[in-house]
Write an enzyme that holds these catalytic residues in place. Structure first.
Site, PDB file in Angstrom:
ATOM      1  CG  ASP A 199      -1.849   1.158   1.286  1.00  0.00           C
ATOM      2  OD1 ASP A 199      -2.969   1.001   0.775  1.00  0.00           O
ATOM      3  OD2 ASP A 199      -1.464   2.240   1.788  1.00  0.00           O
ATOM      4  CE1 TYR A 226       0.445   7.693   2.574  1.00  0.00           C
ATOM      5  CE2 TYR A 226       1.118   5.487   1.958  1.00  0.00           C
ATOM      6  CZ  TYR A 226       0.220   6.326   2.556  1.00  0.00           C
ATOM      7  OH  TYR A 226      -0.897   5.789   3.143  1.00  0.00           O
ATOM      8  CE  LYS A 285      -3.870   4.697   0.585  1.00  0.00           C
ATOM      9  NZ  LYS A 285      -2.448   4.511   0.913  1.00  0.00           N
ATOM     10  CG  HIS A 317      -4.583   9.823   0.490  1.00  0.00           C
ATOM     11  ND1 HIS A 317      -3.249   9.721   0.183  1.00  0.00           N
ATOM     12  CD2 HIS A 317      -4.677   9.371   1.753  1.00  0.00           C
ATOM     13  CE1 HIS A 317      -2.597   9.234   1.220  1.00  0.00           C
ATOM     14  NE2 HIS A 317      -3.446   9.010   2.188  1.00  0.00           N
TER      15      HIS A 317
END
Ligand code: A2P
Length: 274
Positions: free
Chosen positions: A48, A53, A78, A111
């Site tokens: 994931d 990120y 996401k 997200h």
């Protein structure tokens, strides 16, 4: 039975490995690369990540270098929470695919229902717009399943009313002390699968005295109890660690929590995160 060989089935028939490896807060570069290489070596087959990120590139490189066949992996990313315009979705999706170096995604999520700097802001029109674009990517075969993250029942209802398309997944913060009962019950009723991020409460749930005591009773570690809890509640936990020994510990889950103990764990309200 090795939990890494067990799957749930989403409402569209897609199989999702019961445990995923979370990569939030693992910096791009050697950290994310080494963590994902280790996770794949340990046997995790569900990774994931997210555009924000900032580590998609290292995650993708680790996947490529591992030699693990693409079709035996389940990869999630996401759409950033600040993207709320239909026209922008293709561009962000393409960047994610380029970063990861993949041909398709197994799961793509919105997200959050609002930008992280503006939690609670009403973005329902924007959510419906980007959801429509994601549904089109799904229908074009670029993504195997689609969903949302951090969505409340009202947020979900709105995008479904506007598009007629029910998300396959809602990924939410879910751990002992934060069971999000209203969202959980709604998703269960609507056949929307729950993924549990921060299953260890970012490490905080491991310090809860009830968790510590119950873990001793089952002869497991607090982390194992926390992760088993998510599974026994029929969610897919996404634990993260940069330590290989913990990656191994977090999938050694050969026990089940009794109904009575699940009830006790469900009654804990303590969602502080330190
Ligand atoms: P580390 O990466 O140094 O191992 P969550 O998945 O709920 O977000 O929690 C992640 C946090 O919990 C990280 O700080 C991680 O630290 C830590 N962690 C992961 N697995 C374990 C474990 N088995 N025992 C103790 N702490 C763990």
């Amino acid at each position: 039975m090795n939990i890494l060989n067990e799957y749930y089935v989403l409402s569209n028939g897609v199989k999702i490995p019961k445990i995923g490896f979370g990569t939030w807060q693992i910096p791009n570069g050697n950290d994310a690369y080494n963590a994902v290489r280790s996770a794949l070596k340990v046997g995790y087959n569900h990774i994931d990540t997210a555009y924000v990120y900032g580590n998609e590139e290292s995650v993708g490189k680790a996947i490529k270098d591992s030699g693990v066949k693409r079709e035996s992996l389940f990869v999630t990313s996401k759409l950033p929470a600040y993207v709320k315009e239909y026209e922008k979705v293709d561009q962000f999706f393409s960047e994610t695919m380029k970063n990861l170096g993949l041909e398709y995604l197994d799961l793509y999520l919105i997200h959050a229902p609002w930008p992280w700097e503006e939690i609670g802001k009403d973005c329902k029109e924007g959510n419906a717009a980007v959801w429509k674009a994601i549904v089109e990517l799904y229908e074009a075969g670029k993504i195997k399943s689609i969903g949302v993250s951090n969505f409340s029942p009202a947020d979900i209802k709105y995008i479904v009313d506007q598009t007629g398309f029910v998300p396959h997944v809602n990924q939410i913060a879910y751990f002992i002390g934060k069971n999000q009962k209203e969202t959980y019950d709604y998703c269960e009723k609507e056949n929307i699968f729950i993924e549990a991020y921060s299953p260890l409460g970012i490490g905080f749930a491991l310090k809860n005295p009830i968790v510590i005591e119950m873990a001793q009773k089952y002869n497991v570690t607090p982390a194992q109890l926390c992760i088993r809890y998510c599974l026994d509640m029929n969610t897919a936990p996404l634990p993260k660690s940069v330590h290989e020994n913990r990656m191994v510990e977090n999938v050694q889950l050969d026990f089940k929590i009794s109904k009575e103990d699940l009830k006790i764990l469900n009654s804990i309200e303590d969602d502080r995160r330190e």
